[in-house]
Structures are given as C-alpha cells and as structure tokens.
Design a protein around this motif. Structure first.
Motif, PDB file in Angstrom:
ATOM      1  N   ARG A   1       7.158 -36.756 -16.255  1.00 38.91           N
ATOM      2  CA  ARG A   1       7.710 -37.976 -16.053  1.00 38.91           C
ATOM      3  C   ARG A   1       6.811 -39.119 -15.361  1.00 38.91           C
ATOM      4  NH1 ARG A   1      13.032 -37.900 -12.620  1.00 38.91           N
ATOM      5  NH2 ARG A   1      12.918 -40.328 -13.206  1.00 38.91           N
ATOM      6  N   GLY A   2       6.244 -39.911 -16.378  1.00 41.05           N
ATOM      7  CA  GLY A   2       5.122 -40.930 -15.932  1.00 41.05           C
ATOM      8  C   GLY A   2       5.823 -42.249 -15.457  1.00 41.05           C
ATOM      9  N   GLU A   3       6.135 -42.184 -14.155  1.00 39.01           N
ATOM     10  CA  GLU A   3       6.755 -43.593 -14.003  1.00 39.01           C
ATOM     11  C   GLU A   3       6.205 -44.062 -12.537  1.00 39.01           C
ATOM     12  OE1 GLU A   3      10.825 -42.622 -13.432  1.00 39.01           O
ATOM     13  OE2 GLU A   3      11.272 -42.324 -15.496  1.00 39.01           O
ATOM     14  N   LEU A   4       5.889 -45.272 -12.229  1.00 41.83           N
ATOM     15  CA  LEU A   4       5.489 -45.826 -11.031  1.00 41.83           C
ATOM     16  C   LEU A   4       6.514 -45.430  -9.847  1.00 41.83           C
ATOM     17  CD1 LEU A   4       3.837 -49.264 -11.976  1.00 41.83           C
ATOM     18  CD2 LEU A   4       2.647 -47.039 -11.465  1.00 41.83           C
ATOM     19  N   PRO A   5       5.914 -44.910  -8.811  1.00 42.64           N
ATOM     20  CA  PRO A   5       6.605 -44.998  -7.723  1.00 42.64           C
ATOM     21  C   PRO A   5       7.142 -46.312  -7.266  1.00 42.64           C
ATOM     22  CG  PRO A   5       4.476 -44.484  -6.981  1.00 42.64           C
ATOM     23  CD  PRO A   5       4.507 -44.563  -8.448  1.00 42.64           C
ATOM     24  N   PRO A   6       8.249 -46.453  -6.456  1.00 40.98           N
ATOM     25  CA  PRO A   6       8.933 -47.599  -6.130  1.00 40.98           C
ATOM     26  C   PRO A   6       8.169 -48.329  -5.138  1.00 40.98           C
ATOM     27  CG  PRO A   6       9.965 -45.856  -4.794  1.00 40.98           C
ATOM     28  CD  PRO A   6       9.293 -45.305  -5.842  1.00 40.98           C
ATOM     29  N   ARG A   7       7.341 -47.749  -4.197  1.00 37.85           N
ATOM     30  CA  ARG A   7       6.287 -48.756  -3.254  1.00 37.85           C
ATOM     31  C   ARG A   7       4.925 -48.175  -3.331  1.00 37.85           C
ATOM     32  NH1 ARG A   7      11.125 -48.747  -0.934  1.00 37.85           N
ATOM     33  NH2 ARG A   7      10.776 -46.877  -0.013  1.00 37.85           N
ATOM     34  N   PRO A   8       4.002 -48.333  -4.553  1.00 34.15           N
ATOM     35  CA  PRO A   8       2.560 -47.850  -4.531  1.00 34.15           C
ATOM     36  C   PRO A   8       1.959 -48.357  -3.566  1.00 34.15           C
ATOM     37  CG  PRO A   8       3.199 -49.106  -6.255  1.00 34.15           C
ATOM     38  CD  PRO A   8       4.461 -49.241  -5.733  1.00 34.15           C
ATOM     39  N   ARG A   9       0.923 -47.888  -3.150  1.00 32.10           N
ATOM     40  CA  ARG A   9      -0.074 -48.163  -2.142  1.00 32.10           C
ATOM     41  C   ARG A   9      -1.272 -48.323  -2.503  1.00 32.10           C
ATOM     42  NH1 ARG A   9      -0.307 -51.055   2.449  1.00 32.10           N
ATOM     43  NH2 ARG A   9      -2.114 -50.235   3.843  1.00 32.10           N
ATOM     44  N   LEU A  10      -1.820 -47.454  -3.603  1.00 34.86           N
ATOM     45  CA  LEU A  10      -3.143 -47.522  -3.933  1.00 34.86           C
ATOM     46  C   LEU A  10      -2.802 -46.820  -5.603  1.00 34.86           C
ATOM     47  CD1 LEU A  10      -6.168 -47.731  -3.790  1.00 34.86           C
ATOM     48  CD2 LEU A  10      -6.283 -45.372  -3.164  1.00 34.86           C
ATOM     49  N   LEU A  11      -3.525 -47.525  -6.475  1.00 37.96           N
ATOM     50  CA  LEU A  11      -3.108 -47.499  -8.022  1.00 37.96           C
ATOM     51  C   LEU A  11      -4.404 -47.527  -8.842  1.00 37.96           C
ATOM     52  CD1 LEU A  11      -0.664 -47.054  -9.977  1.00 37.96           C
ATOM     53  CD2 LEU A  11      -0.722 -49.572 -10.075  1.00 37.96           C
ATOM     54  N   SER A  12      -4.561 -46.733 -10.001  1.00 38.87           N
ATOM     55  CA  SER A  12      -5.674 -46.855 -10.769  1.00 38.87           C
ATOM     56  C   SER A  12      -5.197 -47.218 -12.033  1.00 38.87           C
ATOM     57  CB  SER A  12      -6.595 -45.479 -10.890  1.00 38.87           C
ATOM     58  OG  SER A  12      -7.006 -45.011  -9.641  1.00 38.87           O
TER      59      SER A  12
ATOM     60  N   VAL B   1     -10.902 -39.578 -13.691  1.00 37.44           N
ATOM     61  CA  VAL B   1     -10.408 -40.661 -12.827  1.00 37.44           C
ATOM     62  C   VAL B   1      -8.925 -40.373 -12.249  1.00 37.44           C
ATOM     63  CG1 VAL B   1      -9.214 -42.943 -12.875  1.00 37.44           C
ATOM     64  CG2 VAL B   1     -11.406 -42.521 -13.938  1.00 37.44           C
ATOM     65  N   ILE B   2      -8.400 -39.376 -12.824  1.00 33.72           N
ATOM     66  CA  ILE B   2      -7.151 -39.060 -12.440  1.00 33.72           C
ATOM     67  C   ILE B   2      -7.318 -38.022 -11.176  1.00 33.72           C
ATOM     68  CG2 ILE B   2      -5.030 -37.412 -13.031  1.00 33.72           C
ATOM     69  CD1 ILE B   2      -5.364 -38.374 -16.010  1.00 33.72           C
ATOM     70  N   ARG B   3      -8.365 -36.999 -11.418  1.00 32.76           N
ATOM     71  CA  ARG B   3      -8.614 -36.146 -10.358  1.00 32.76           C
ATOM     72  C   ARG B   3      -9.267 -36.824  -8.953  1.00 32.76           C
ATOM     73  NH1 ARG B   3     -13.362 -31.528 -10.771  1.00 32.76           N
ATOM     74  NH2 ARG B   3     -12.988 -30.353  -8.850  1.00 32.76           N
ATOM     75  N   THR B   4      -9.846 -37.738  -9.194  1.00 30.10           N
ATOM     76  CA  THR B   4     -10.434 -38.520  -8.115  1.00 30.10           C
ATOM     77  C   THR B   4      -9.220 -39.419  -7.490  1.00 30.10           C
ATOM     78  OG1 THR B   4     -12.399 -38.656  -9.158  1.00 30.10           O
ATOM     79  CG2 THR B   4     -12.132 -40.371  -7.549  1.00 30.10           C
ATOM     80  N   SER B   5      -8.490 -39.961  -8.306  1.00 32.85           N
ATOM     81  CA  SER B   5      -7.346 -40.688  -7.724  1.00 32.85           C
ATOM     82  C   SER B   5      -6.405 -39.879  -6.950  1.00 32.85           C
ATOM     83  CB  SER B   5      -6.642 -41.373  -8.832  1.00 32.85           C
ATOM     84  OG  SER B   5      -7.183 -42.203  -9.705  1.00 32.85           O
ATOM     85  N   ASP B   6      -6.115 -38.747  -7.366  1.00 34.91           N
ATOM     86  CA  ASP B   6      -5.388 -37.542  -6.613  1.00 34.91           C
ATOM     87  C   ASP B   6      -5.919 -37.485  -5.519  1.00 34.91           C
ATOM     88  OD1 ASP B   6      -3.717 -35.507  -5.810  1.00 34.91           O
ATOM     89  OD2 ASP B   6      -4.666 -34.057  -7.369  1.00 34.91           O
TER      90      ASP B   6
ATOM     91  N   THR C   1      -8.956 -32.900 -15.320  1.00 31.47           N
ATOM     92  CA  THR C   1      -7.911 -33.298 -14.066  1.00 31.47           C
ATOM     93  C   THR C   1      -7.885 -32.274 -13.132  1.00 31.47           C
ATOM     94  OG1 THR C   1      -5.876 -32.290 -14.814  1.00 31.47           O
ATOM     95  CG2 THR C   1      -6.429 -34.879 -15.397  1.00 31.47           C
ATOM     96  N   VAL C   2      -8.334 -30.705 -13.471  1.00 34.96           N
ATOM     97  CA  VAL C   2      -8.265 -29.522 -12.698  1.00 34.96           C
ATOM     98  C   VAL C   2      -6.937 -29.497 -12.059  1.00 34.96           C
ATOM     99  CG1 VAL C   2      -9.788 -28.099 -11.278  1.00 34.96           C
ATOM    100  CG2 VAL C   2     -10.535 -29.826 -12.406  1.00 34.96           C
ATOM    101  N   GLY C   3      -5.777 -29.862 -12.726  1.00 35.50           N
ATOM    102  CA  GLY C   3      -4.456 -29.608 -12.007  1.00 35.50           C
ATOM    103  C   GLY C   3      -4.083 -30.869 -11.273  1.00 35.50           C
ATOM    104  N   SER C   4      -4.835 -31.957 -11.036  1.00 36.67           N
ATOM    105  CA  SER C   4      -4.100 -33.251 -10.723  1.00 36.67           C
ATOM    106  C   SER C   4      -3.250 -33.911 -11.675  1.00 36.67           C
ATOM    107  CB  SER C   4      -5.637 -34.199 -10.495  1.00 36.67           C
ATOM    108  OG  SER C   4      -6.065 -33.693  -9.219  1.00 36.67           O
ATOM    109  N   LEU C   5      -3.272 -33.515 -12.865  1.00 39.77           N
ATOM    110  CA  LEU C   5      -2.085 -34.187 -13.931  1.00 39.77           C
ATOM    111  C   LEU C   5      -0.684 -33.972 -13.247  1.00 39.77           C
ATOM    112  CD1 LEU C   5      -1.620 -35.400 -16.477  1.00 39.77           C
ATOM    113  CD2 LEU C   5      -1.764 -33.252 -17.282  1.00 39.77           C
ATOM    114  N   PHE C   6      -0.566 -32.675 -12.580  1.00 38.01           N
ATOM    115  CA  PHE C   6       0.623 -32.299 -11.942  1.00 38.01           C
ATOM    116  C   PHE C   6       0.895 -32.749 -10.589  1.00 38.01           C
ATOM    117  CE2 PHE C   6      -1.116 -29.277 -14.985  1.00 38.01           C
ATOM    118  CZ  PHE C   6      -0.101 -29.422 -16.150  1.00 38.01           C
TER     119      PHE C   6
END
Length: 257
Positions: free
Chosen positions: A97-108, A122-127, A152-157
């Motif tokens: 499920r790829g949905e923005l959380p209701p109150r994001p603090r930091l986003l790429s 970038v996904i891994r680093t963002s995580d 992503t080395v697992g960060s996708l999840f």
C-alpha cells in the motif's frame, strides 16, 4: 522434497514477474535475497510464496521459521533471482500500500529518476534518515523493478513508496500536507550549510533526474531551491549522494530543535 527445476510451471510463472507488464497485471513482484525476504515477511499478508535452494533454506531456517517453502535447484534460482550471485532466497510478494501518511514530517520526491539502483538507494537512505515516505513521480522507475527492490535492502517494506504520474501534483500534495518543498538544485538560492532554520520545518525534498536534474517549471513550484556546496573540484554529486546529504541535514536540524 525434490527441488523444482527451471522448467517447472510454478517457477516459470514466477519468473515472468521480471516483466513490468506482468507485475502490473498480477500486482505481485519478486523480493530477492535474505534482507528483502525478511522485510517482506514482516508485512502481514505480503508474501505469497518463498522459493529457496536447499542450502539457503538450511542457512536461513531461523529467518524463515514455519513459512512453507518451495525448494528449487540452483538453475531455477538463477532464473528467479536478478543477482549475479543469487543468495538462494526469492519471495513472491503482493504489491504494498503506497499511501502518504496523514502528517508526514520528512518526504523524498523523486521526479523522473530512471536508474533502478539510484531509486532503490534513495528509498534506503530515506528509510535510514527517518523519512515518512518516498514518492516516485513522473517517468520514474517502477519501485518493484527487481534491481530497485534489491537496492533498497529491505527498506521498500519499511516505509510507504508512492507512485505519482504527475510530478507537479506530487509537489502540490506535499504542500497541501503542510510540508515545505525544497528543490535540490545546484544553482539554488539557499546554501544547505546556512539553512538550519528552514530545515527544522516539515520538509519534502524534491530530487530530479540523474542526468538533467529538475525541469525549470517543476523546480519553480518548490518553496525554495537549495544547493549543496561543492568545496572541491567535482562538478556535482550524484543523485543518491545528494539525497543522503539533504535528508540527513534535515534530520539533524529537526533533532536539534
């Protein structure tokens, strides 16, 4: 149990998930390697099936637990894995499920990022930096591309990855969510080293294509353009490195509040 061979129907059907059209139709993808499989198993209902060589099944018995396994031989695993040296574990997973959380603090937000390895990094680093989500916008690579998943080395999840066809819409959605959008731009008017006050705000970083950066019309939608100082003779930083510098600058500023 005799391991399945490369000619087995189940193996051949799973192997088709290397193609984006098949992934989109079935809404399934392949997670290759122990870290990816571990991440997938932590998401309830994500894993459909795990293929493993007998050696990998024994080596990762603790990770796999009571999960039913489909044993395959080395040749079959080579066809399922996208790696040059397969680790022996591949899971068939349902789309997340790829949905923005209701109150994001930091986003790429990645606009037209084409390289699977860059997108995955970038996904891994963002995580790692504690971001709330990643948005792959425009003509960006499929997040379920096997190379992206592996990078992503697992960060996708671990965090939502949202696909948005229109980069401008991604920027507007971030602003509507209360985020200050900062475009990473080598010619930006704000120096990253002098932006601490700005970085304490809830932020969406906007990153452009590896080769040509951000289109002018998209960068103009950002609230500010921020440049990373280049102190040596290098022309620029690559996308993944620039993203790491920007995201961790935000995280440091937020934590220092």
């Amino acid at each position: 149990m005799t391991p399945l061979t490369a000619g087995n129907t189940r193996v051949k059907e799973a192997r088709k998930l290397h193609r984006r059209s098949v992934r989109s139709e079935r809404r399934c993808f392949l997670a290759d390697g122990p870290k990816a499989v571990e991440g997938a198993l932590a998401v309830p209902g994500c894993v459909v099936e795990v293929f493993a060589t007998p050696t990998a099944a024994a080596e990762h018995a603790e990770l796999l637990g009571a999960m039913p396994l489909t044993l395959v031989d080395d040749r079959a695993m080579s066809g399922l894995s996208d790696s040059v040296n397969p680790a022996g574990l591949v899971a068939v997973c349902r789309f997340l499920r790829g949905e923005l959380p209701p109150r994001p603090r930091l986003l790429s937000i990645c606009a037209d990022v084409r390289d699977p390895g860059n997108a995955g990094t970038v996904i891994r680093t963002s995580d790692a930096a504690g971001a709330s989500a990643v948005v792959l916008a425009g003509d960006s690579v499929d997040p379920y591309n096997p190379k992206t998943v592996r990078a992503t080395v697992g960060s996708l999840f671990h965090l939502p990855v949202v696909v948005e066809r229109d980069p401008a819409s991604a920027v507007r959605r971030a602003q509507e969510a209360g985020l200050t959008v900062l475009a990473a731009d080598g010619g930006g008017e704000v120096d990253l080293f002098e932006a601490d006050e700005l970085l304490t705000r809830p932020t969406a970083w906007l990153f452009g294509n590896e080769a040509w950066g951000l289109p002018e019309e998209l960068a103009a939608l950002a609230d500010h353009r921020v440049r990373i100082p280049i102190l040596g003779a290098a022309e620029s930083l690559n996308l993944a490195t620039a993203a790491a510098v920007c995201l961790y600058a935000s995280t440091r500023a937020m934590m220092a509040q």
